[in-house]
Design an enzyme around this catalytic site. Structure first.
Site, PDB file in Angstrom:
ATOM      1  N   ASP A  14       0.810  -1.219   0.000  1.00 46.27           N
ATOM      2  CA  ASP A  14       0.000   0.000   0.000  1.00 46.27           C
ATOM      3  C   ASP A  14       0.843   1.269   0.000  1.00 46.27           C
ATOM      4  O   ASP A  14       0.573   2.200  -0.763  1.00 46.27           O
ATOM      5  CB  ASP A  14      -0.958   0.009   1.199  1.00 46.27           C
ATOM      6  CG  ASP A  14      -2.054  -1.047   1.057  1.00 46.27           C
ATOM      7  OD1 ASP A  14      -2.286  -1.498  -0.078  1.00 46.27           O
ATOM      8  OD2 ASP A  14      -2.651  -1.416   2.074  1.00 46.27           O
ATOM      9  N   ARG A  95       2.731   5.307  17.424  1.00 54.88           N
ATOM     10  CA  ARG A  95       2.348   6.368  16.481  1.00 54.88           C
ATOM     11  C   ARG A  95       3.019   7.714  16.783  1.00 54.88           C
ATOM     12  O   ARG A  95       3.504   8.375  15.863  1.00 54.88           O
ATOM     13  CB  ARG A  95       0.823   6.517  16.433  1.00 54.88           C
ATOM     14  CG  ARG A  95       0.075   5.273  15.998  1.00 54.88           C
ATOM     15  CD  ARG A  95       0.755   4.516  14.882  1.00 54.88           C
ATOM     16  NE  ARG A  95      -0.005   3.364  14.409  1.00 54.88           N
ATOM     17  CZ  ARG A  95       0.544   2.222  14.044  1.00 54.88           C
ATOM     18  NH1 ARG A  95       1.867   2.065  14.125  1.00 54.88           N
ATOM     19  NH2 ARG A  95      -0.195   1.231  13.593  1.00 54.88           N
ATOM     20  N   ASP A 124      -5.830   4.825  14.021  1.00 55.12           N
ATOM     21  CA  ASP A 124      -4.515   5.353  13.653  1.00 55.12           C
ATOM     22  C   ASP A 124      -4.574   6.633  12.844  1.00 55.12           C
ATOM     23  O   ASP A 124      -3.688   7.482  12.949  1.00 55.12           O
ATOM     24  CB  ASP A 124      -3.717   4.288  12.897  1.00 55.12           C
ATOM     25  CG  ASP A 124      -3.118   3.251  13.834  1.00 55.12           C
ATOM     26  OD1 ASP A 124      -2.956   3.563  15.026  1.00 55.12           O
ATOM     27  OD2 ASP A 124      -2.811   2.135  13.376  1.00 55.12           O
ATOM     28  N   SER A 175      -4.554  -8.153   9.237  1.00 56.60           N
ATOM     29  CA  SER A 175      -3.862  -6.869   9.283  1.00 56.60           C
ATOM     30  C   SER A 175      -3.000  -6.897  10.533  1.00 56.60           C
ATOM     31  O   SER A 175      -3.514  -7.091  11.645  1.00 56.60           O
ATOM     32  CB  SER A 175      -4.870  -5.717   9.349  1.00 56.60           C
ATOM     33  OG  SER A 175      -4.190  -4.490   9.561  1.00 56.60           O
TER      34      SER A 175
END
Length: 412
Positions: A14, A95, A124, A175
């Site tokens: 991606d 993050r 996210d 995922s």
């Protein structure tokens, strides 16, 4: 001057396709940013070269493992951070450190936009974008999957048409997001919350049903931070890595939970966090020995709020910073050793000692040598219960006393 976009780059399909996709859609040059937070996999130099081969004009790579462990995982440990009392913030903690490097790269390369690969229904996207604008309010954010309709089918077609150096045929049913603090797995058959996880879901932990012989470890803390394992000095990163190995071998830290996402939906997640769970268990017990009662009671509420803020993408928020000042103050005396036995999916504390302990053997013992003044208890109870006693007397006076009834009583 051509606009520049910084893209959070993982090296996968991606984000590799995202480089050219963003360039075609916006006309901007793309700078790829890869941050190593202990996720394993490919070498950073390999990822950097792939980004350049996929069309990035620059590629910024950072080994942030020590930074992540020290500046992000350790504050979470001091806060005993467990979202919904179970999840140790595996993804949420990584993050903000990635955001920090994205913003740094944007400043270094003169970018005006920062892009990420998140969808429009997860946590996210919020963590990235709120974090970015908290550090750099002038930057704008872009999500190709959400904003530029970059679906997986389109990504595979784009990669094939442009002969990008990326594998496009394999499709993992899950995922997966992982780092040194743990591993998060979702989607696929796990979306049916009645389906149990299969063995292929797990990587960080062995099956706890058939564990090896019990493993005993002594963890030494200084001001809430692990500094040695079995007497051998360690850095925060080394402590996490070694506990991942030892607790993971015993199947510790498997979590299967339906959690409340920030965007308002419930999501089924499977986590593995062997080191985090074992370290938090040890840290909590050392706090039981060293933190004063009222301070400890208040800290539990602070811990929950701190954890919720971090889960909700508010790492850089004023409230989170203020709460952290309190948490850090509570850690002043959280120093000492905790002995913990790792076996069959459980981390069990079996011993604790500290020079700053509030545990007084002579006060606690029921044997000879007891220094507790038991004669003080009677007056204490009378004063402690006085308010309730007065309220109860008033209830009786107005006919609102507790009805004790007669059922089960003995009459004669």
């Amino acid at each position: 001057m051509t606009e520049r976009v910084v893209l959070a780059y993982s090296g996968g399909l991606d984000t590799s396709v995202g480089i050219g996709w963003i360039a075609e859609a916006t006309g901007a040059e793309v700078i790829a940013v890869a941050v190593d937070v202990g996720q394993g996999g490919e070498d950073l130099n390999v990822i950097r070269q792939r980004a350049l081969d996929c069309g990035a004009v620059e590629a910024y790579v950072a080994d942030a493992r020590d930074e992540f462990a020290t500046e992000y995982c350790m504050p979470a440990l001091k806060a005993n951070a467990l979202y919904l009392d179970r999840y140790p913030l595996v993804s949420a903690l990584s993050r903000p450190v990635i955001v920090k490097h994205l913003v740094r790269a944007a400043r270094q390369f003169g970018a005006t936009t920062v892009a990420h690969g998140c969808t429009g229904k997860g946590n996210d996207q919020v963590r990235f974008e709120v974090g970015i604008t908290s550090l750099a309010p002038d930057l704008t954010c872009l999500a190709p999957v959400r904003d530029l309709a970059l679906t997986r089918d389109k990504a595979i077609d784009f990669a094939t048409r442009n002969a990008l150096p990326i594998e496009t045929t394999k499709h993992n049913p899950f995922s997966i997001d992982q780092n040194v603090w743990g591993r998060a797995v979702e989607t696929g058959f796990l979306e049916d919350i009645w389906n149990g996880p299969t063995k292929d879901v797990y990587t960080y932990t062995d099956d706890p049903t058939f564990p090896p012989v019990a493993d005993e470890v002594v963890i030494t803390f200084e001001a809430g931070i692990p500094v040695a394992l079995d007497g051998v000095p360690v850095t925060p990163l080394q402590a996490i890595q070694e506990m991942n190995r030892r607790a993971g071998a015993q199947g510790i830290g498997r979590i299967d939970i339906v959690e409340d996402r920030l965007v308002g939906i419930k999501s089924r997640e499977v986590y593995e966090a062997p080191g985090a769970i074992a370290l938090i268990a040890a840290h909590q017990e050392l706090e039981n020995v060293t933190v004063e009662r009222e301070q400890a009671r208040f800290k539990r509420g602070v811990e929950q709020r701190w954890t919720e803020l971090v889960y909700d993408g508010q790492w850089f928020s004023p409230l989170k910073k203020s709460l952290e000042v309190f948490v850090d103050d509570t850690q002043r005396y959280v120093s000492g050793d905790v002995r913990i036995v790792l076996h069959g999916g459980r981390a069990t504390v079996t011993g604790r000692r500290s020079d700053a302990s509030l545990y007084d053997f002579n006060l606690a013992t029921y044997d000879t040598g007891d220094s507790f003044d038991q004669s003080a208890a009677k007056g204490f109870i009378e004063i402690y219960g006085l308010s309730s006693k007065l309220a109860a007397a008033r209830d009786v006076r107005f006919g609102n006393g507790v009805d004790l009834g007669t059922q089960g009583g003995i009459s004669g």
